[in-house]
Design a protein around this motif. Structure first.
Motif, short mmCIF file in Angstrom:
data_model
loop_
_atom_site.label_atom_id
_atom_site.label_comp_id
_atom_site.label_asym_id
_atom_site.label_seq_id
_atom_site.Cartn_x
_atom_site.Cartn_y
_atom_site.Cartn_z
N ASN A 84 0.82 -1.21 0.00
CA ASN A 84 0.00 0.00 0.00
C ASN A 84 0.85 1.26 0.00
O ASN A 84 0.54 2.24 -0.67
N ARG A 85 1.95 1.22 0.73
CA ARG A 85 2.86 2.37 0.78
C ARG A 85 3.52 2.59 -0.58
O ARG A 85 3.59 3.73 -1.06
N ILE A 86 3.96 1.51 -1.22
CA ILE A 86 4.57 1.61 -2.56
C ILE A 86 3.54 2.11 -3.57
O ILE A 86 3.82 2.99 -4.39
N LEU A 87 2.34 1.55 -3.50
CA LEU A 87 1.26 1.96 -4.41
C LEU A 87 0.91 3.43 -4.19
O LEU A 87 0.70 4.17 -5.16
N ASN A 88 0.88 3.84 -2.95
CA ASN A 88 0.57 5.22 -2.63
C ASN A 88 1.62 6.17 -3.21
O ASN A 88 1.29 7.22 -3.77
N ILE A 89 2.89 5.80 -3.11
CA ILE A 89 3.97 6.63 -3.66
C ILE A 89 3.85 6.70 -5.19
O ILE A 89 4.01 7.78 -5.78
N ILE A 90 3.57 5.57 -5.83
CA ILE A 90 3.43 5.56 -7.29
C ILE A 90 2.27 6.45 -7.73
O ILE A 90 2.39 7.23 -8.69
N ILE A 91 1.16 6.37 -7.01
CA ILE A 91 0.00 7.21 -7.35
C ILE A 91 0.32 8.68 -7.15
O ILE A 91 -0.01 9.52 -8.00
N GLN A 92 0.98 9.00 -6.05
CA GLN A 92 1.33 10.40 -5.80
C GLN A 92 2.31 10.95 -6.83
O GLN A 92 2.17 12.09 -7.28
N ILE A 93 3.27 10.14 -7.25
CA ILE A 93 4.21 10.57 -8.30
C ILE A 93 3.45 10.77 -9.62
O ILE A 93 3.71 11.73 -10.35
N GLY A 94 2.51 9.88 -9.92
CA GLY A 94 1.71 10.03 -11.14
C GLY A 94 0.88 11.31 -11.13
O GLY A 94 0.83 12.04 -12.12
N ILE A 95 0.24 11.59 -10.01
CA ILE A 95 -0.56 12.82 -9.91
C ILE A 95 0.34 14.05 -9.95
O ILE A 95 0.00 15.06 -10.57
N LEU A 96 1.49 13.98 -9.30
CA LEU A 96 2.46 15.07 -9.34
C LEU A 96 2.89 15.36 -10.78
O LEU A 96 2.91 16.51 -11.22
N GLY A 97 3.21 14.31 -11.53
CA GLY A 97 3.59 14.48 -12.93
C GLY A 97 2.47 15.06 -13.77
O GLY A 97 2.69 15.93 -14.62
N PHE A 98 1.24 14.60 -13.51
CA PHE A 98 0.08 15.11 -14.24
C PHE A 98 -0.13 16.59 -13.95
O PHE A 98 -0.38 17.38 -14.87
N CYS A 99 -0.03 16.98 -12.68
CA CYS A 99 -0.19 18.40 -12.31
C CYS A 99 0.90 19.26 -12.95
O CYS A 99 0.63 20.36 -13.43
N GLY A 100 2.13 18.76 -12.96
CA GLY A 100 3.21 19.49 -13.60
C GLY A 100 2.99 19.64 -15.09
O GLY A 100 3.23 20.71 -15.66
N TYR A 101 2.54 18.57 -15.73
CA TYR A 101 2.26 18.62 -17.17
C TYR A 101 1.16 19.62 -17.49
O TYR A 101 1.29 20.44 -18.41
N ILE A 102 0.07 19.57 -16.72
CA ILE A 102 -1.04 20.50 -16.94
C ILE A 102 -0.59 21.94 -16.70
O ILE A 102 -0.95 22.84 -17.46
N LEU A 103 0.22 22.16 -15.67
CA LEU A 103 0.70 23.51 -15.37
C LEU A 103 1.55 24.06 -16.51
O LEU A 103 1.34 25.18 -16.97
N VAL A 104 2.47 23.26 -17.00
CA VAL A 104 3.42 23.75 -18.00
C VAL A 104 2.79 23.87 -19.39
O VAL A 104 2.99 24.86 -20.09
N TYR A 105 2.00 22.87 -19.78
CA TYR A 105 1.53 22.83 -21.17
C TYR A 105 0.11 23.33 -21.37
O TYR A 105 -0.32 23.47 -22.52
N SER A 106 -0.61 23.61 -20.31
CA SER A 106 -1.99 24.06 -20.48
C SER A 106 -2.26 25.36 -19.74
O SER A 106 -2.66 26.35 -20.34
#
Length: 156
Positions: A84-106
């Motif tokens: 659960n801890r590993i899955l939580n980190i993967i999900i948080q990194i994915g959301i972090l990347g998505f937020c960064g992508y939306i911020l920069v490109y949109s």
């Protein structure tokens, strides 16, 4: 680290509450003026809208820390705490990347195009309104970085 995160959340909570007070005051002025005055001010509707938008921007970063966002815990319920801890980190990194992508490109290009406009009733530059979108995603990025660090260090 946890002290810095708590201070950040307290500041964001205060800013969100300040926007909520401005929102409520603006709506009350609008309702009272429509009821008791011959003409209601036009700026109250825009102020309510803009304060609501900023309230969401500040509140979303607090929602990351308090885990108030909707999530599906189907996988979490089936596996142990280490997975659960590993899955939580993967999900948080994915959301972090998505937020960064939306911020920069949109959000950033859109905010740069619209910043020269002026609001209709309040006559304020729209750069302050569109700053809320940049602020929203920037605060989400900071919040998810904090969450990843706290999860990795076991301080969550």
């Amino acid at each position: 680290m946890k002290k810095a995160v708590n201070m950040f959340n307290n500041i964001m909570s205060f800013m969100g509450m300040l926007c909520l007070v401005i929102f409520i005051t603006s709506v009350l002025v609008q309702v009272i003026s429509r009821t008791f005055l011959p003409k209601s001010p036009a700026w109250t509707e825009e102020l309510a809208r803009y304060s609501f938008i900023y309230m969401i921007a500040f509140g979303s970063s607090v929602a990351v820390r308090t885990k108030e966002f909707v999530s599906v815990d189907l996988l979490v319920a089936k596996f142990g705490p280490k997975f659960n801890r590993i899955l939580n980190i993967i999900i948080q990194i994915g959301i972090l990347g998505f937020c960064g992508y939306i911020l920069v490109y949109s959000v950033w290009p859109f905010a740069n195009i619209k910043y020269r406009m002026v609001s209709t009733a309040m006559q304020i530059p729209m750069q302050y309104v569109y700053l809320s979108m940049v602020l929203l995603f920037a605060l989400l990025i900071v919040s998810y970085i904090f969450e990843i660090i706290l999860t990795l260090t076991g301080q969550e």
